[in-house]
Scaffold this motif. Structure first.
Motif, PDB file in Angstrom:
ATOM      1  N   LYS A 156       0.920  -0.985   0.158  1.00  0.00           N
ATOM      2  CA  LYS A 156       0.129   0.490  -0.283  1.00  0.00           C
ATOM      3  C   LYS A 156       0.992   0.873  -0.015  1.00  0.00           C
ATOM      4  O   LYS A 156       0.624   1.980  -0.687  1.00  0.00           O
ATOM      5  CB  LYS A 156      -1.074  -0.309   1.115  1.00  0.00           C
ATOM      6  CG  LYS A 156      -1.875  -0.720   1.034  1.00  0.00           C
ATOM      7  CD  LYS A 156      -2.988  -1.260   2.356  1.00  0.00           C
ATOM      8  CE  LYS A 156      -4.553  -1.712   2.039  1.00  0.00           C
ATOM      9  NZ  LYS A 156      -5.526  -1.573   3.462  1.00  0.00           N
ATOM     10  N   TYR A 157       2.157   1.496   0.314  1.00  0.00           N
ATOM     11  CA  TYR A 157       2.686   2.369   0.747  1.00  0.00           C
ATOM     12  C   TYR A 157       4.016   2.295   1.718  1.00  0.00           C
ATOM     13  O   TYR A 157       4.506   1.043   2.010  1.00  0.00           O
ATOM     14  CB  TYR A 157       2.524   3.056   2.439  1.00  0.00           C
ATOM     15  CG  TYR A 157       0.461   3.895   2.220  1.00  0.00           C
ATOM     16  CD1 TYR A 157       0.593   4.766   1.316  1.00  0.00           C
ATOM     17  CD2 TYR A 157      -0.061   2.741   3.048  1.00  0.00           C
ATOM     18  CE1 TYR A 157      -0.584   5.786   1.317  1.00  0.00           C
ATOM     19  CE2 TYR A 157      -1.571   3.628   3.389  1.00  0.00           C
ATOM     20  CZ  TYR A 157      -2.523   5.174   2.022  1.00  0.00           C
ATOM     21  OH  TYR A 157      -2.935   4.350   2.334  1.00  0.00           O
ATOM     22  N   ILE A 158       4.261   2.857   1.003  1.00  0.00           N
ATOM     23  CA  ILE A 158       7.135   2.641   1.067  1.00  0.00           C
ATOM     24  C   ILE A 158       7.047   3.616   1.559  1.00  0.00           C
ATOM     25  O   ILE A 158       7.065   4.757   1.899  1.00  0.00           O
ATOM     26  CB  ILE A 158       7.381   2.990  -0.758  1.00  0.00           C
ATOM     27  CG1 ILE A 158       5.719   2.365  -1.698  1.00  0.00           C
ATOM     28  CG2 ILE A 158       8.005   2.901  -0.618  1.00  0.00           C
ATOM     29  CD1 ILE A 158       7.019   3.167  -3.087  1.00  0.00           C
ATOM     30  N   GLY A 159       7.964   2.943   2.778  1.00  0.00           N
ATOM     31  CA  GLY A 159       9.030   3.569   3.044  1.00  0.00           C
ATOM     32  C   GLY A 159      10.442   3.079   3.302  1.00  0.00           C
ATOM     33  O   GLY A 159      11.062   2.631   2.304  1.00  0.00           O
ATOM     34  N   LEU A 160      11.263   4.219   3.692  1.00  0.00           N
ATOM     35  CA  LEU A 160      12.798   3.986   3.781  1.00  0.00           C
ATOM     36  C   LEU A 160      13.352   4.119   5.156  1.00  0.00           C
ATOM     37  O   LEU A 160      12.654   5.065   6.430  1.00  0.00           O
ATOM     38  CB  LEU A 160      13.352   5.309   2.903  1.00  0.00           C
ATOM     39  CG  LEU A 160      12.764   5.180   1.356  1.00  0.00           C
ATOM     40  CD1 LEU A 160      13.796   6.227   1.167  1.00  0.00           C
ATOM     41  CD2 LEU A 160      13.521   3.928   0.464  1.00  0.00           C
ATOM     42  N   SER A 161      14.229   3.593   5.507  1.00  0.00           N
ATOM     43  CA  SER A 161      15.101   3.281   6.689  1.00  0.00           C
ATOM     44  C   SER A 161      16.533   3.845   6.747  1.00  0.00           C
ATOM     45  O   SER A 161      16.808   3.669   5.511  1.00  0.00           O
ATOM     46  CB  SER A 161      14.787   2.095   7.355  1.00  0.00           C
ATOM     47  OG  SER A 161      15.081   1.828   8.814  1.00  0.00           O
ATOM     48  N   GLU A 162      16.784   4.961   7.576  1.00  0.00           N
ATOM     49  CA  GLU A 162      18.209   5.106   7.459  1.00  0.00           C
ATOM     50  C   GLU A 162      18.319   5.710   6.172  1.00  0.00           C
ATOM     51  O   GLU A 162      19.530   5.195   5.273  1.00  0.00           O
ATOM     52  CB  GLU A 162      19.142   3.880   8.050  1.00  0.00           C
ATOM     53  CG  GLU A 162      18.819   3.294   9.240  1.00  0.00           C
ATOM     54  CD  GLU A 162      19.268   4.462  10.522  1.00  0.00           C
ATOM     55  OE1 GLU A 162      20.673   5.468   9.859  1.00  0.00           O
ATOM     56  OE2 GLU A 162      19.580   4.544  11.429  1.00  0.00           O
ATOM     57  N   ALA A 163      17.617   6.185   5.631  1.00  0.00           N
ATOM     58  CA  ALA A 163      18.177   7.250   4.501  1.00  0.00           C
ATOM     59  C   ALA A 163      18.707   8.431   4.638  1.00  0.00           C
ATOM     60  O   ALA A 163      17.848   8.984   5.663  1.00  0.00           O
ATOM     61  CB  ALA A 163      17.101   6.565   3.693  1.00  0.00           C
TER      62      ALA A 163
END
Length: 346
Positions: A156-163
């Motif tokens: 459904k939705y996109i995320g980034l981690s430690e970007a």
């Protein structure tokens, strides 16, 4: 102690995702912080969280590896799935329990997503993060495949981690980023310089992991004394003895302030994160129901501007010794990727 209240709801990012204002980091139930929690106990805790209004669950294919996703898959049966906002992550390629590399090419993105869907036993992942950025692959390439997964209804939705801020901007230009996950607490504030302002400029939600300093802001130095031998925190610079003697001063000062406030140190530290803004969702992890209840109680701790200022004066860069991770671990400080033109020319 602050009273336990039912957790309010919040909008995370500007793309439509709604979550509980405090989430639950699920990693410690299966990995990294010592022996896994017995499955029945872990499922009981997860169901208690949902009943209490904590419905935003955070996992990853690397937790275990894989066993944490399998645990959530079992816990979210029989009508429970619809009550939860489920976030998981991809990016770490693990062999024999060790991280070998970070991968962000399209084939790996798709294979990782399909595998997580199967382990979680769900048709769609609510929020799918790139756990760490592959610095060899332009972020536009990785995002292109994630965009396809959204179009196919698998995410459904996109995320980034430690970007990094630049990575976030480039990714967001391909497809809207709903959330960025970053370590943020009274002893980890380096994201405030560039990353937090970038997220706010772009309407991206902020998910704060380790908001209790991996438990240090709840227990102080005695946390280390009670760690299992295989607890990975024992390898982190901030938990080494040469740094602990310095870092305990921050905990002692937070403890003194919490005593005056009538709450626990953990609740005070969590309340500080909650007071950062309506776009911030902390995801403290725990393996104990009593700690979960205490964390929920942080939502009822109200801080004045003077109290916020006092806490921030305690939590300056010089207040903490040691990096967040070992030098070999990827973070936002080294997450920039090659330009798209370099990939097309190869």
């Amino acid at each position: 102690m602050a009273e336990v209240c039912r957790v309010r709801r919040m909008k995370l990012g500007s793309q439509g995702l709604e979550v509980s204002a405090q989430g639950l980091g699920c990693m410690a139930l299966s990995a990294r912080y010592g022996a896994p929690k017995p499955e029945t106990d872990a499922i009981t805790l997860l169901h208690h969280a949902i009943h209490s209004g904590v419905t935003f669950f955070d996992t990853s294919d690397m937790y275990g590896p894989e066993t944490n996703e399998l645990l959530l898959g079992k816990a979210l049966k029989d009508g429970v799935r619809e009550k939860v906002e489920l976030a998981t992550k991809f990016g770490f390629f693990i062999v024999d329990q060790r991280i070998k590399e970070v991968i962000g090419d399209p084939e790996y993105v798709r294979a990782a997503c399909e595998a997580s869907l199967k382990r979680l036993d769900v048709a769609c992942i609510d929020l799918y993060y790139q756990h760490r950025v592959d610095t060899r692959v332009p972020i536009e390439i990785t995002m292109g495949e994630l965009k396809k997964l959204v179009e196919e209804g698998k995410v459904k939705y996109i995320g980034l981690s430690e970007a990094s801020a630049s990575t976030i901007r480039r990714a967001h230009a391909v497809h809207p980023i709903t959330a960025v996950q970053i370590e943020w607490s009274l002893w980890s504030r380096d994201a405030e310089e560039d990353i937090i302002p970038t997220c706010r400029e772009l309407g991206i939600g902020i998910v704060a992991y380790s908001p209790l300093g991996r438990g240090f802001l709840a227990s102080g130095p005695k946390l280390v004394e009670n760690m299992d031998n295989d607890d990975f925190r024992k390898t982190l610079p901030r938990f080494q003895q040469e740094n602990l003697d310095h870092n305990k001063i921050l905990f002692e000062r937070v403890s003194a302030m919490s005593e005056k406030k009538g709450c626990s140190p953990a609740q005070l530290a969590l309340a500080w994160v909650h007071h950062q803004g309506d776009d911030v969702c902390p995801i403290p992890g725990t393996t104990k129901i009593e700690n979960l209840n205490q964390n929920i109680g942080a939502l009822s701790v109200k801080l004045t501007l003077e109290e916020m200022s006092a806490l921030e004066s305690l939590a300056q860069p010089e207040s903490v010794k040691g990096e967040r991770y070992m030098a070999t671990v990827s973070t936002f400080k080294n997450s920039d990727t090659p330009p798209l033109s370099a990939w097309n020319a190869a």
